[in-house]
Design a protein around this motif. Structure first.
Motif, PDB file in Angstrom:
ATOM      1  N   GLY A 198       2.234   8.794  -6.858  1.00 42.34           N
ATOM      2  CA  GLY A 198       2.736  10.156  -6.722  1.00 42.34           C
ATOM      3  C   GLY A 198       3.818  10.486  -7.732  1.00 42.34           C
ATOM      4  O   GLY A 198       3.812  11.562  -8.341  1.00 42.34           O
ATOM      5  N   ILE A 199       4.737   9.554  -7.950  1.00 45.55           N
ATOM      6  CA  ILE A 199       5.812   9.773  -8.924  1.00 45.55           C
ATOM      7  C   ILE A 199       5.246   9.851 -10.336  1.00 45.55           C
ATOM      8  O   ILE A 199       5.682  10.672 -11.162  1.00 45.55           O
ATOM      9  CB  ILE A 199       6.860   8.649  -8.807  1.00 45.55           C
ATOM     10  CG1 ILE A 199       7.587   8.750  -7.466  1.00 45.55           C
ATOM     11  CG2 ILE A 199       7.865   8.728  -9.951  1.00 45.55           C
ATOM     12  CD1 ILE A 199       8.543   7.616  -7.203  1.00 45.55           C
ATOM     13  N   LEU A 200       4.271   9.000 -10.637  1.00 44.52           N
ATOM     14  CA  LEU A 200       3.658   9.041 -11.965  1.00 44.52           C
ATOM     15  C   LEU A 200       2.952  10.369 -12.209  1.00 44.52           C
ATOM     16  O   LEU A 200       3.028  10.930 -13.310  1.00 44.52           O
ATOM     17  CB  LEU A 200       2.664   7.882 -12.107  1.00 44.52           C
ATOM     18  CG  LEU A 200       3.269   6.474 -12.194  1.00 44.52           C
ATOM     19  CD1 LEU A 200       2.163   5.427 -12.242  1.00 44.52           C
ATOM     20  CD2 LEU A 200       4.168   6.338 -13.406  1.00 44.52           C
ATOM     21  N   ILE A 222       3.908  13.234 -15.140  1.00 47.30           N
ATOM     22  CA  ILE A 222       2.922  13.742 -16.096  1.00 47.30           C
ATOM     23  C   ILE A 222       2.819  15.263 -16.008  1.00 47.30           C
ATOM     24  O   ILE A 222       2.732  15.960 -17.027  1.00 47.30           O
ATOM     25  CB  ILE A 222       1.549  13.088 -15.848  1.00 47.30           C
ATOM     26  CG1 ILE A 222       1.632  11.579 -16.121  1.00 47.30           C
ATOM     27  CG2 ILE A 222       0.470  13.733 -16.704  1.00 47.30           C
ATOM     28  CD1 ILE A 222       0.374  10.830 -15.748  1.00 47.30           C
ATOM     29  N   ALA A 223       2.831  15.791 -14.781  1.00 49.16           N
ATOM     30  CA  ALA A 223       2.692  17.242 -14.596  1.00 49.16           C
ATOM     31  C   ALA A 223       3.952  17.999 -14.981  1.00 49.16           C
ATOM     32  O   ALA A 223       3.884  19.112 -15.495  1.00 49.16           O
ATOM     33  CB  ALA A 223       2.316  17.541 -13.149  1.00 49.16           C
ATOM     34  N   HIS A 224       5.117  17.399 -14.724  1.00 51.94           N
ATOM     35  CA  HIS A 224       6.397  18.066 -15.014  1.00 51.94           C
ATOM     36  C   HIS A 224       7.306  17.089 -15.768  1.00 51.94           C
ATOM     37  O   HIS A 224       8.185  16.471 -15.170  1.00 51.94           O
ATOM     38  CB  HIS A 224       7.073  18.530 -13.719  1.00 51.94           C
ATOM     39  CG  HIS A 224       6.235  19.446 -12.899  1.00 51.94           C
ATOM     40  ND1 HIS A 224       6.075  20.783 -13.195  1.00 51.94           N
ATOM     41  CD2 HIS A 224       5.490  19.224 -11.790  1.00 51.94           C
ATOM     42  CE1 HIS A 224       5.289  21.337 -12.308  1.00 51.94           C
ATOM     43  NE2 HIS A 224       4.914  20.420 -11.439  1.00 51.94           N
ATOM     44  N   PRO A 225       7.086  16.918 -17.066  1.00 57.79           N
ATOM     45  CA  PRO A 225       7.920  15.983 -17.832  1.00 57.79           C
ATOM     46  C   PRO A 225       9.371  16.431 -17.872  1.00 57.79           C
ATOM     47  O   PRO A 225       9.670  17.625 -17.796  1.00 57.79           O
ATOM     48  CB  PRO A 225       7.277  15.999 -19.225  1.00 57.79           C
ATOM     49  CG  PRO A 225       6.566  17.315 -19.302  1.00 57.79           C
ATOM     50  CD  PRO A 225       6.090  17.608 -17.904  1.00 57.79           C
ATOM     51  N   MET A 283       0.823  -1.207   0.000  1.00 54.50           N
ATOM     52  CA  MET A 283       0.000   0.000   0.000  1.00 54.50           C
ATOM     53  C   MET A 283       0.859   1.260   0.000  1.00 54.50           C
ATOM     54  O   MET A 283       0.607   2.201  -0.754  1.00 54.50           O
ATOM     55  CB  MET A 283      -0.930  -0.010   1.218  1.00 54.50           C
ATOM     56  CG  MET A 283      -2.013  -1.083   1.156  1.00 54.50           C
ATOM     57  SD  MET A 283      -3.040  -1.125   2.629  1.00 54.50           S
ATOM     58  CE  MET A 283      -3.837   0.465   2.520  1.00 54.50           C
ATOM     59  N   VAL A 284       1.919   1.274   0.821  1.00 53.53           N
ATOM     60  CA  VAL A 284       2.825   2.424   0.859  1.00 53.53           C
ATOM     61  C   VAL A 284       3.547   2.577  -0.479  1.00 53.53           C
ATOM     62  O   VAL A 284       3.670   3.686  -1.022  1.00 53.53           O
ATOM     63  CB  VAL A 284       3.844   2.270   2.008  1.00 53.53           C
ATOM     64  CG1 VAL A 284       4.890   3.376   1.942  1.00 53.53           C
ATOM     65  CG2 VAL A 284       3.134   2.294   3.357  1.00 53.53           C
ATOM     66  N   GLY A 285       4.002   1.461  -1.047  1.00 53.36           N
ATOM     67  CA  GLY A 285       4.674   1.519  -2.343  1.00 53.36           C
ATOM     68  C   GLY A 285       3.756   2.021  -3.444  1.00 53.36           C
ATOM     69  O   GLY A 285       4.185   2.778  -4.328  1.00 53.36           O
ATOM     70  N   ALA A 286       2.482   1.631  -3.395  1.00 52.48           N
ATOM     71  CA  ALA A 286       1.528   2.084  -4.405  1.00 52.48           C
ATOM     72  C   ALA A 286       1.301   3.585  -4.318  1.00 52.48           C
ATOM     73  O   ALA A 286       1.190   4.265  -5.347  1.00 52.48           O
ATOM     74  CB  ALA A 286       0.213   1.331  -4.247  1.00 52.48           C
ATOM     75  N   VAL A 287       1.230   4.119  -3.091  1.00 56.52           N
ATOM     76  CA  VAL A 287       1.035   5.562  -2.911  1.00 56.52           C
ATOM     77  C   VAL A 287       2.199   6.342  -3.531  1.00 56.52           C
ATOM     78  O   VAL A 287       2.007   7.311  -4.265  1.00 56.52           O
ATOM     79  CB  VAL A 287       0.874   5.905  -1.425  1.00 56.52           C
ATOM     80  CG1 VAL A 287       0.898   7.419  -1.212  1.00 56.52           C
ATOM     81  CG2 VAL A 287      -0.431   5.338  -0.883  1.00 56.52           C
ATOM     82  N   PHE A 288       3.430   5.921  -3.244  1.00 58.65           N
ATOM     83  CA  PHE A 288       4.599   6.606  -3.786  1.00 58.65           C
ATOM     84  C   PHE A 288       4.675   6.443  -5.307  1.00 58.65           C
ATOM     85  O   PHE A 288       5.060   7.375  -6.018  1.00 58.65           O
ATOM     86  CB  PHE A 288       5.880   6.067  -3.140  1.00 58.65           C
ATOM     87  CG  PHE A 288       6.182   6.678  -1.810  1.00 58.65           C
ATOM     88  CD1 PHE A 288       6.894   7.862  -1.720  1.00 58.65           C
ATOM     89  CD2 PHE A 288       5.747   6.082  -0.646  1.00 58.65           C
ATOM     90  CE1 PHE A 288       7.170   8.442  -0.496  1.00 58.65           C
ATOM     91  CE2 PHE A 288       6.023   6.649   0.595  1.00 58.65           C
ATOM     92  CZ  PHE A 288       6.730   7.837   0.667  1.00 58.65           C
TER      93      PHE A 288
END
Length: 256
Positions: free
Chosen positions: A57-59, A63-66, A49-54
């Motif tokens: 977030g990274i994805l 996307i927002a700042h390529p 669950m913690v790994g999925a959150v991070f």
């Protein structure tokens, strides 16, 4: 001891009783209520669950700042300022210090990082206490805090001292144009040795800027050729006025 017909059980002192526990076998987690939990599924599910959150977030950040693209790498451009990815910035900054650069590069690139990461790997074996609270494990906690503080400081110093404007100008993508190498201006460009710094296709290099799409007029280029600018010293151009005119008209017409 006799039991049943023809059956005989013989006790052997060499066989350990089931109630006895070997010293190298740890106790079951159920014997520590409230202090531990089952690896599957309790602990592993929390890690996922913690790994999925991070990961999400990274994805979202990508996307927002390529990541910005730069021009194609040029091995002849010795003036380019390289910058590694953010997770290697602390090592990049370490190599800037006197004790870890020049003749001591091996110390900065191998010895210091090797000792640091080696210490982190050995920390669990050096501090084998049963406590899980960080405050009660001073060696492991102190070593980890020191490593984090050093990494954060070196990363911050690398970002703060980097010449971002110069790096952006050097890495800027320049539109490709067809270079007429039979043009009289290009022949002057080559004969005067301008090709050594600005490149065969006038793309720049060795600390010299690109001459494609400069936006300068022929008169402005002629002034720079005679008086110099930036890393270009005055007096580089040794040709006559006719050659200078052909050269400046050729360069000013690139990228239009």
């Amino acid at each position: 001891m006799h039991r049943g017909k023809g059956m005989k059980f013989v006790g052997d002192s060499r066989v350990l009783a089931l109630s006895e526990r070997k010293p190298n076998i740890p106790k079951d987690y159920s014997e520590y209520p409230g202090k531990t939990e089952a690896f599957w599924p309790n602990f592993l599910l929390k890690e996922w669950m913690v790994g999925a959150v991070f990961l999400v977030g990274i994805l979202c950040l990508t996307i927002a700042h390529p990541a910005p693209l730069e021009r194609i790498a040029d091995p002849t451009d010795t003036g380019y300022i390289p910058l590694p990815d953010w997770y290697f910035l602390f090592l990049y900054q370490l190599l800037k210090y006197t004790f870890a650069s020049g003749p001591y590069t091996v110390i900065g690139a191998m010895v210091i990082p090797g000792l640091t990461f080696g210490g982190l790997l050995l920390a669990p074996f050096l501090d084998r206490g049963p406590e899980r609270r960080a405050i009660r494990r001073p060696f492991a906690t102190g070593f980890m805090l020191l490593a984090i503080a050093a990494t954060v400081f070196l990363t911050w110093q690398s970002v703060a001292t980097h010449d971002w404007k110069k790096a952006e100008a050097q890495g800027k993508i320049v539109a490709k144009v067809d270079i007429d190498k039979n043009n009289e201006g290009y022949k002057v460009f080559k004969d005067q040795g301008c090709i050594n710094c600005h490149g065969e296709n006038l793309q720049g290099g060795a600390g010299a800027p690109s001459l494609i799409g400069t936006g300068l007029k022929a008169e402005e280029i002629a002034k720079i050729a005679k008086s110099g600018k930036g890393n270009m010293p005055p007096g580089i151009f040794k040709g006559n006025d006719d050659q200078l005119k052909k050269l400046t008209e050729f360069i000013s017409g690139l990228g239009e």
